[in-house]
Design a protein around this motif. Structure first.
Motif, PDB file in Angstrom:
ATOM      1  N   ILE A 185       0.842  -1.197   0.024  1.00 37.17           N
ATOM      2  CA  ILE A 185       0.028   0.064  -0.122  1.00 37.17           C
ATOM      3  C   ILE A 185       0.931   1.322  -0.071  1.00 37.17           C
ATOM      4  CG2 ILE A 185      -0.133   0.125   2.513  1.00 37.17           C
ATOM      5  CD1 ILE A 185      -3.143   1.157   1.747  1.00 37.17           C
ATOM      6  N   ARG A 186       2.121   1.058   0.376  1.00 34.03           N
ATOM      7  CA  ARG A 186       2.862   2.312   0.259  1.00 34.03           C
ATOM      8  C   ARG A 186       3.206   2.817  -1.065  1.00 34.03           C
ATOM      9  NH1 ARG A 186       7.187  -0.316   4.326  1.00 34.03           N
ATOM     10  NH2 ARG A 186       6.657  -2.018   3.148  1.00 34.03           N
ATOM     11  N   SER A 201       0.898   3.218  -3.089  1.00 32.86           N
ATOM     12  CA  SER A 201      -0.655   3.990  -3.199  1.00 32.86           C
ATOM     13  C   SER A 201      -0.303   5.461  -3.291  1.00 32.86           C
ATOM     14  CB  SER A 201      -1.573   3.524  -2.512  1.00 32.86           C
ATOM     15  OG  SER A 201      -2.783   4.481  -2.489  1.00 32.86           O
ATOM     16  N   TYR A 246      -1.163  -1.720  -6.634  1.00 32.42           N
ATOM     17  CA  TYR A 246      -0.875  -0.038  -6.748  1.00 32.42           C
ATOM     18  C   TYR A 246       0.100  -0.098  -7.901  1.00 32.42           C
ATOM     19  CZ  TYR A 246      -3.052  -0.493  -2.269  1.00 32.42           C
ATOM     20  OH  TYR A 246      -3.897  -1.096  -1.259  1.00 32.42           O
ATOM     21  N   ASP A 295       1.799   7.881   5.551  1.00 34.48           N
ATOM     22  CA  ASP A 295       2.423   7.303   6.970  1.00 34.48           C
ATOM     23  C   ASP A 295       2.026   7.653   8.082  1.00 34.48           C
ATOM     24  OD1 ASP A 295       4.193   5.779   8.435  1.00 34.48           O
ATOM     25  OD2 ASP A 295       5.855   6.246   7.292  1.00 34.48           O
ATOM     26  N   TRP A 312      -1.318   6.731   0.006  1.00 35.08           N
ATOM     27  CA  TRP A 312      -0.966   6.426   1.173  1.00 35.08           C
ATOM     28  C   TRP A 312      -0.197   7.420   1.963  1.00 35.08           C
ATOM     29  CZ3 TRP A 312      -0.026   3.008   5.238  1.00 35.08           C
ATOM     30  CH2 TRP A 312       1.319   3.134   5.927  1.00 35.08           C
TER      31      TRP A 312
END
Ligand code: HEM
Length: 396
Positions: A66-67, A69, A287, A74, A72
């Protein structure tokens, strides 16, 4: 109807949930890839075609992390990347190999007599009652007992587990859902600690050994993520196969009679059930790691993509007359277990559970019948999983 009429899938309501196939067929007739949105997930690309879907699932430019995306953010949370569905190689390869080691064909096949016994006990209960909701009385408890046995969750804790699971997936009660997921995680963490102290023959003990002995050790968080994933991935999916499969047979009496007359059709019948009414409607999001083209449609870096397995398995270019349920057709090639490196790790177990459960139920209940108008049946409102709320039957 214009394509725009479909772009907000949430707005299509229960009618779409109960029978999504006409919408997917309409979208497919206009192209393989569509921009849609839902209230829960925002905007994303939906792939509804077999060939493009299959290609997308083995395209390394589409990530499960998902990072990648664009959405995303954090938030400092540390739960990402701990379970294999949400990771890419090399982390995915490592996690998958570790669990595949414990998930051997031998361990799965060794479960067959146990699955038969669990199915027999549940059918005893059905026969005693004469009338039941097959979801609650058969489809859910069977895979739960199997997965708990495989993992080594004590029998006494299964009911609690079932309640936690149902609450944790109830999106109408987010607070209770969060608390139930927390309770489940806490329980699993304690169970893993106990297995490390006193290992048994089960899969959690084998994985716990991998925490201590393997070069490629599993971290405690990874171990927890793995246990949680196996439990969740192997429960409602397999339950949906059982309830949707029985419904398909009951709604097609000719097919049911053919199966009862010739059990050599059973394995193919299970494949056809997976194709016709697959338990996983849509994959997890992928993604885009770069700008790319999918089935002729440009997809920007960071965009989310989901493949509708239920639509791919009913693509008329891959399966003739796809809306016809036919246990003799060549159903192989359906995408019900996904495709590519994330293809279902539990497929052999799911097939075994299906074959044993259907045979036990149908052999011992010659007069099994629907106890409701099929039009009154409703499906759980999820774009990802496809399963019935209830399946009232009479048993004899
Ligand atoms: C009929 C029942 C089942 C169906 C239809 C099913 C379907 C799927 C699908 C479609 C995926 C891929 C999802 C994606 O690519 O986004 C998947 C992954 C997975 N499934 Fe299943 N599943 C079933 C039963 C099980 C069982 C019984 C287990 C284990 C006990 C299991 C364990 C897994 C695991 C661990 C993954 C992740 C694999 C990876 O990311 O490499 N599944 N399943």
């Amino acid at each position: 109807m214009p394509v725009e009429a479909f772009d907000d899938l949430s707005a299509l309501g229960q009618e779409f949930v109960d029978d999504p196939y006409p919408v997917y067929a309409e979208l497919r007739s206009r192209g393989p890839v569509h921009r849609v949105r839902t209230a829960a997930s925002g905007e994303f690309w939906l792939v509804v075609d077999h060939e493009v879907g299959r290609a997308a699932l083995s395209d390394p430019r589409l990530s499960n992390d998902i990072r990648q995306s664009a959405d995303w953010a954090d938030d400092g949370g540390n739960s990402i990347g701990l379970n294999m569905v949400q990771t890419d190689p090399p982390q995915h390869t490592r996690l998958r190999q570790l669990v595949a080691k414990g998930f051997t064909a031998r361990r799965i096949e060794a479960l067959r007599p146990r699955v038969r016994k669990i199915a027999d006990e549940l059918v005893d209960g059905l026969l005693e009652r004469g009338q039941a909701d097959l979801v609650e009385a058969f489809a859910l408890p069977l895979p739960l007992a199997v997965i708990c046995e495989l993992l080594g969750v004590p029998a006494a804790d299964r009911k609690t587990f079932h309640d936690w699971y149902l609450t944790s997936t109830d999106f109408t009660r987010p607070e209770a859902a969060g608390a139930a997921a927390g309770a489940m995680t806490g329980y699993l963490a304690e169970l893993i600690a106990a297995k490390r102290e006193e290992p048994g023959e089960d899969l959690l003990s084998a994985l716990a050994r991998a925490m201590d002995e393997d070069e490629d050790r599993l971290s405690p968080e990874e171990m927890l993520g793995m246990a949680f994933l196996l439990l969740v991935a192997g429960y409602e999916t397999a339950a949906n196969l059982l309830s949707s499969g029985v419904l398909a047979l009951l709604r097609h009496p000719g097919q049911l009679a053919a199966l009862r007359a010739d059990w050599s059709l059973l394995d193919n019948a299970v494949e056809e059930m997976l194709r016709y009414e697959g338990p996983v409607e849509t994959t997890a999001f992928r993604y885009a790691k770069e700008n790319l083209t999918l089935g002729g449609t440009p997809v920007a870096r960071g965009d989310s993509v989901a493949v509708v397995l239920a639509a791919a398995s009913r693509d008329p270019r891959r399966f003739a007359e796809p809306d016809r349920f036919d246990i003799r057709r060549a159903a192989g090639g359906h995408l019900a277990f996904g495709h590519g490196i994330h293809r279902c790790l539990g497929a052999p177990l799911a097939r075994l559970e299906g074959a044993v459960a259907f045979r036990t139920l149908l052999e011992r209940c010659p007069d099994l019948a629907l106890d409701t108008d099929p039009a009154a049946l409703t499906w759980r409102p999820s774009l990802m999983l496809r399963g019935l709320h209830q399946l009232p039957v009479t048993v004899g």
